[in-house]
Design an enzyme around this catalytic site. Structure first.
Site, PDB file in Angstrom:
ATOM      1  N   VAL A 472       0.656  -1.384   0.494  1.00 23.53           N
ATOM      2  CA  VAL A 472       0.211  -0.157  -0.014  1.00 23.53           C
ATOM      3  C   VAL A 472       0.729   1.312  -0.027  1.00 23.53           C
ATOM      4  O   VAL A 472       0.083   2.468   0.750  1.00 23.53           O
ATOM      5  CB  VAL A 472      -1.134  -0.339   0.958  1.00 23.53           C
ATOM      6  CG1 VAL A 472      -2.277  -1.283   1.147  1.00 23.53           C
ATOM      7  CG2 VAL A 472      -0.048  -0.549   2.192  1.00 23.53           C
ATOM      8  N   VAL A 475       2.340   2.802  -4.796  1.00 25.99           N
ATOM      9  CA  VAL A 475       1.186   2.575  -6.503  1.00 25.99           C
ATOM     10  C   VAL A 475       0.244   1.838  -5.782  1.00 25.99           C
ATOM     11  O   VAL A 475      -1.325   2.146  -6.106  1.00 25.99           O
ATOM     12  CB  VAL A 475       2.194   1.097  -6.832  1.00 25.99           C
ATOM     13  CG1 VAL A 475       1.325   0.860  -7.864  1.00 25.99           C
ATOM     14  CG2 VAL A 475       3.029   1.745  -8.220  1.00 25.99           C
ATOM     15  N   ALA A 504      -2.520  -5.112   2.834  1.00 23.41           N
ATOM     16  CA  ALA A 504      -0.913  -5.614   4.168  1.00 23.41           C
ATOM     17  C   ALA A 504      -0.718  -4.876   3.418  1.00 23.41           C
ATOM     18  O   ALA A 504      -0.509  -4.543   1.894  1.00 23.41           O
ATOM     19  CB  ALA A 504      -0.913  -7.540   3.449  1.00 23.41           C
ATOM     20  N   LYS A 507       3.938  -4.927   7.155  1.00 19.87           N
ATOM     21  CA  LYS A 507       4.272  -4.852   8.321  1.00 19.87           C
ATOM     22  C   LYS A 507       2.855  -5.940   9.255  1.00 19.87           C
ATOM     23  O   LYS A 507       3.016  -6.556  10.082  1.00 19.87           O
ATOM     24  CB  LYS A 507       4.653  -3.050   9.836  1.00 19.87           C
ATOM     25  CG  LYS A 507       5.862  -2.883   9.263  1.00 19.87           C
ATOM     26  CD  LYS A 507       6.073  -2.029  10.382  1.00 19.87           C
ATOM     27  CE  LYS A 507       7.317  -1.562   9.506  1.00 19.87           C
ATOM     28  NZ  LYS A 507       7.091  -0.987   8.414  1.00 19.87           N
ATOM     29  N   LEU A 612       1.318   1.578 -19.786  1.00 19.03           N
ATOM     30  CA  LEU A 612      -0.021   1.793 -21.113  1.00 19.03           C
ATOM     31  C   LEU A 612       0.340   0.245 -21.920  1.00 19.03           C
ATOM     32  O   LEU A 612       0.395  -0.769 -21.152  1.00 19.03           O
ATOM     33  CB  LEU A 612       1.913   2.127 -21.680  1.00 19.03           C
ATOM     34  CG  LEU A 612       2.540   3.106 -21.792  1.00 19.03           C
ATOM     35  CD1 LEU A 612       3.742   3.176 -22.773  1.00 19.03           C
ATOM     36  CD2 LEU A 612       1.617   3.877 -22.165  1.00 19.03           C
ATOM     37  N   GLU A 666      17.097   2.384  -9.558  1.00 19.70           N
ATOM     38  CA  GLU A 666      17.095   2.156  -8.361  1.00 19.70           C
ATOM     39  C   GLU A 666      18.336   2.018  -7.261  1.00 19.70           C
ATOM     40  O   GLU A 666      19.206   3.346  -8.360  1.00 19.70           O
ATOM     41  CB  GLU A 666      17.850   0.862  -8.374  1.00 19.70           C
ATOM     42  CG  GLU A 666      17.086  -0.840  -9.141  1.00 19.70           C
ATOM     43  CD  GLU A 666      15.761   0.003  -8.248  1.00 19.70           C
ATOM     44  OE1 GLU A 666      15.227  -1.007  -7.524  1.00 19.70           O
ATOM     45  OE2 GLU A 666      14.731  -0.316 -10.003  1.00 19.70           O
ATOM     46  N   ASP A 677      16.775  -4.795 -15.249  1.00 19.05           N
ATOM     47  CA  ASP A 677      15.182  -4.746 -16.131  1.00 19.05           C
ATOM     48  C   ASP A 677      14.937  -4.715 -17.197  1.00 19.05           C
ATOM     49  O   ASP A 677      13.675  -5.293 -17.507  1.00 19.05           O
ATOM     50  CB  ASP A 677      15.337  -3.114 -14.893  1.00 19.05           C
ATOM     51  CG  ASP A 677      13.710  -2.810 -14.090  1.00 19.05           C
ATOM     52  OD1 ASP A 677      13.334  -3.772 -14.358  1.00 19.05           O
ATOM     53  OD2 ASP A 677      12.923  -1.923 -14.924  1.00 19.05           O
ATOM     54  N   LYS A 681      11.701  -6.546 -18.583  1.00 21.38           N
ATOM     55  CA  LYS A 681      10.357  -6.814 -19.136  1.00 21.38           C
ATOM     56  C   LYS A 681      10.826  -7.052 -21.244  1.00 21.38           C
ATOM     57  O   LYS A 681       9.748  -7.733 -21.860  1.00 21.38           O
ATOM     58  CB  LYS A 681      10.687  -5.437 -19.596  1.00 21.38           C
ATOM     59  CG  LYS A 681      10.409  -4.574 -18.527  1.00 21.38           C
ATOM     60  CD  LYS A 681      10.600  -2.851 -18.606  1.00 21.38           C
ATOM     61  CE  LYS A 681      10.000  -2.052 -17.238  1.00 21.38           C
ATOM     62  NZ  LYS A 681      10.595  -0.694 -17.188  1.00 21.38           N
ATOM     63  N   GLY A 795       6.267   5.509 -13.567  1.00 26.49           N
ATOM     64  CA  GLY A 795       4.681   6.752 -12.346  1.00 26.49           C
ATOM     65  C   GLY A 795       3.894   5.722 -11.344  1.00 26.49           C
ATOM     66  O   GLY A 795       3.266   4.771 -11.713  1.00 26.49           O
TER      67      GLY A 795
END
Ligand code: ADP
Ligand code: ASP
Ligand code: MG
Length: 812
Positions: A472, A475, A504, A507, A612, A666, A677, A681, A795
């Site tokens: 949570v 994003v 969740a 924690k 996208l 990162e 990365d 993809k 984003g």
């Protein structure tokens, strides 16, 4: 003459009894009434408990009796004016003393026969009818009390006595011929030919009222209860259930026979013969219309009128080659069961006659097994019949409706709705009347099955979606915000009721079966228990809710490893986490197959290019028969930022550092710069194109000197400084040709690579700003000009919206 019956909850307290009084008084103005009452709500259960405790030698029965005494006396004090109280109190005490003596006897002997239990249970109705009749007299209503035991005669099957209609009808008729305006009668109780008390079965007060209505050929029978009619399903299990306005006797019987407790099934028979209309009404909302039960339902074309269920069912299967074509097997089976008084609720036999299946109450299993094994002992010993197979913890779910008969497709719709939701069907039976289609399923699936079927047949067209969300943060937070904003639109425009039922972070975890209030989820999560991934998954599966979706907003490997648990539990998985889809091909494939096998979705559109529509577009092309020849793509916002800002006068080291500080990379920028990365993809796109490939199959052409990759992040920056000239040269070489540097992923007829490329101004990759992504698909159908998807590829906001779209796709 009208007959009214008030159930346990309608007379549970003095306050409720006042409501009953108001209804009776009102109706009494229009003519004679017979008013049948149940025991005060919960009293019969207490009486049984007292009897059982006494039989076990447990003195706690005295506490139960004391509690019952206290309750009844208190009601009298509230209902009867002080001046008249003492006579009523002493009569109530007399009845209670009688009960106490019976229980004492049971305690001393240590034995509770069915006959004695009936005597004990009858006290509930004897007390309530007496107290209520006294209350009715207070304001001068012309009321008398009549003990039903004097009117309704039965055999001596204590606990569920069989009524002797000939004698009872005559007695009832004779009595009411000269009765006062209002007669109050205890429900449930009767007596045998020698005057011993019997009872008519649990819930039997409805039956008492129907017997009286039948005998008197009453104008109507009104069953007053705590809900506004017979409902489309049990309202305690299906919150969307609503009252059925009109229903036929046959439908009402089937619904109650298959578990709709609102009416005791035998009730229908005496009124059906005389075609007496039955109303089911709500004591607490007397102006609600209620349900009218009559001969021909309502003549409308509604096919399915209601859904009901019975729990604690066992399925017995008798199988064997010796049964084929041999007459008499079923007769012997049913006779054996009948001799042991085992009630058969449902029967199925395959057309090959190789097996017969019967559903019975779980409590009867041992009796049934012994009877059947002994009946077929010979056949079993010569192996013509297998020993009886028994499955427990099952339930029957039945669809009821007279009009199903002439319509194809009801059962198909039923089975596909259950199948889509992972409810396994153990047996099916359709009565030859086709009023009812019954399925036997696992008891743990009942709630889900009832809700799914209710949604399918009664709730046009709302669908409930139940989300279990892990993560949570950036994003996830945005997703919850978007869900909240969009909830009303989804409901009104798409008929989707999207609820977050599990939440969740790393924690804490929290659950809310009714759906969290999304304006307040943080506080609710804070109140949750310690997060444990396995427990989160277990809980989601145990809830067994329809259209469940697990949403992974994390980047965690641990979370990615548990997808299979969800999929196998018939829960869809929607994720922005790339780890699973880019793991070994075998695992990727397994997850896809598991999703398919369990009729759920595994969706990860946001793994490539955030919101996208890249994977969705690719899926559409491939599914419609197109073939991907080539993919060219720029898929890393971080690398775009770096190479768009790397120019003369700026050192590569500085620009990487800036990208790092501004959060474009990162914490260890090498993860971006080595292209790991991007490799993930392009790998996912290749796999979604239908090609089996592993990470190692993708070539990567390093543009950084090898020593940049060693050691700590600090060391890495030192090395970038040291190699300044190398990077400057790369830039200069591209700039000299008027080209730009782009980190490109390519797939071309079976081969894939990622690496830094210098791109000419006429190439579609050349103009790419900020953190935009671009993908070019060259396919059989787009052979010359590739299909291009381009736009913001990173984003929280756009990623959340991509996840949102995937969530909706799981049910549309
Ligand atoms: P009473 O005490 O009035 O006889 P019951 O408890 O025997 O009432 O029956 C009413 C209850 O039956 C309702 O409160 C409801 O929870 C339950 N019920 C189960 N299935 C149905 C259904 N299809 N329609 C209405 N009520 C149902
Ligand atoms: N009091 C009885 C029972 O609880 C009968 C009834 O309420 O209909 O079963
Ligand atoms: Mg009842």
């Amino acid at each position: 003459m009208r007959v009214l019956k008030f159930g346990g909850s309608s007379v549970a307290s003095a306050e409720n009894i006042e409501k009953v009084y108001a209804i009776v008084k009102d109706k009494s103005e229009e003519g004679k009434l017979a008013v049948v009452v149940s025991a005060l709500g919960g009293v019969t259960d207490k009486l049984i408990a007292a009897g059982k405790a006494a039989a076990e030698g447990n003195e706690s029965y005295k506490d139960i009796l004391a509690e019952l005494e206290e309750r009844h006396l208190a009601e009298v004090r509230k209902l009867i004016p002080i001046a008249n109280q003492s006579a009523v109190l002493s009569q109530v005490k007399k009845l209670l003393n009688n009960l106490e003596s019976t229980c004492e006897g049971v305690f001393l002997i240590g034995e509770l026969s069915k006959k004695t239990l009936d005597r004990i249970m009858s006290n509930g109705e004897l007390l309530s009818s007496y107290i209520i009749s006294e209350r009715m007299k207070v304001d001068g209503l012309n009321v008398s009390l009549k003990d039903s035991r004097e009117l309704i005669k039965s055999d001596s099957s204590f606990g569920k006595a069989v009524v002797d209609f000939e004698t009872s009808n005559l007695r009832i008729w004779q009595y009411f011929n000269q009765a006062t305006n209002v007669t109050i009668l205890p429900g449930f109780v009767a007596s045998n030919d020698i005057g011993e008390t019997t009872t008519l079965g649990r819930g039997g007060s409805d039956y008492t009222a129907a017997i009286i209505a039948g005998a008197l050929n009453a104008e109507t029978l009104e069953i007053w209860t705590d809900v506004s009619g017979m409902m489309t399903a049990d309202p305690r299990v299906v919150s969307q259930a609503y009252p059925i306005q009109k229903i036929s006797y046959g439908e009402a019987f089937e619904l109650s026979h298959f578990g709709a407790k609102v009416i005791y099934p035998p009730t229908i028979q005496p009124v059906l013969e005389k075609k007496i209309p039955v109303w089911v009404k709500n004591t607490f909302a007397p102006n609600d219309i209620g349900t009218l039960i009559q001969e021909n339902g309502n003549g409308s074309d509604v096919m399915v009128k209601g859904i009901s269920s019975i729990n604690k069912i066992a399925l017995l299967s008798l199988e064997g080659s010796g049964m084929v074509g041999v007459p008499g097997f079923s007769k012997r089976l049913f006779e054996a069961l009948a001799q042991e008084s085992v009630n058969v609720i449902l029967i199925t036999q395959s057309s090959s006659e190789h097996s017969i299946c019967v559903a019975i109450n779980e409590a009867d299993v041992i009796k049934a097994k012994t009877a059947i094994d002994s009946e077929f002992a010979y056949e079993i010993s010569v192996k013509k019949v297998d020993p009886l197979s028994i499955e427990r913890e099952l339930s029957i779910v039945a669809l009821i409706g007279d009009k199903m008969k002439n319509h194809a497709g009801v059962s198909g719709k039923m089975f596909s709705a259950l199948g889509r939701n992972g409810v396994n069907i153990r047996a099916i039976a359709q009565g030859s009347s086709e009023k009812n289609i019954s399925t036997v399923i696992n008891e743990k699936d009942v709630k889900k099955a009832l809700n799914v079927l209710h949604e399918e047949f009664f709730e046009t067209p709302t669908k409930q979606l139940n989300l279990f969300i892990a993560g949570v943060g950036n994003v996830g937070g945005k997703l919850l915000e978007q869900l909240q904003k969009q909830q009303q639109f989804l409901n009104e425009e798409l008929g989707l009721n999207v609820r977050v039922v599990g939440l969740a972070n790393s924690k804490k975890m929290a659950f809310n079966e009714e759906g969290f209030d999304l304006s307040n989820w943080k506080a609710e999560l804070d109140k949750g228990e310690a997060m444990q991934l396995a427990a989160f998954a277990k809980h989601a599966k145990a809830k067994n809710m329809r259209n469940s979706v697990f949403v992974d907003n994390s980047a965690s490997e641990e979370v990615a490893k548990i997808y299979s648990e969800f999929l196998r539990g018939n829960i869809s998985v929607v994720t922005c986490n790339k780890i699973a889809a880019a793991s070994e091909y075998e695992n990727y494939r397994k997850l896809k197959l598991e999703a398919r096998a369990h009729n759920v979705s595994f969706l990860f559109e946001t793994n490539v290019g955030a919101g996208l529509p890249i994977i969705g577009t690719l899926n559409d092309m491939v599914r419609s028969g197109d073939r991907v020849r080539k993919i060219e793509a720029v898929l890393s916002g971080s690398l775009n930022f770096i190479f768009n800002n790397f120019k003369t006068g700026v050192s590569f080291e500085e620009i990487v550092r800036q990208a790092q500080t501004e959060g474009y990379t990162e914490p260890d920028p090498r993860i971006d710069l080595t292209g790991t990365d991007v490799k993930r993809k392009i790998l996912i796109l290749i796999r979604e194109s239908g090609v089996a490939m592993e990470m190692n199959d993708i070539a990567s052409e390093p543009f950084m000197p090898a020593d940049c990759l060693d050691g700590t992040v600090d060391n890495f920056f030192l090395k970038l400084k040291e190699h300044k000239l190398v990077f400057d040269d790369i830039y200069k070489e591209a700039a000299a040709k008027g080209e730009k540097l782009k980190f490109v992923a390519t797939y071309d007829n079976g081969k894939a690579s990622v690496g830094l490329k210098s791109v000419a101004p006429d190439h579609p990759l050349y103009k790419l700003d900020g953190k935009d992504n671009i993908v070019l698909f060259t396919t059989d159908r787009y052979p010359d000009q590739p299909l291009i998807v381009k736009g913001a590829g990173a984003g929280a906001e756009v990623t959340a919206s991509g996840i949102f779209a995937d969530i909706i796709k799981t049910v549309l």
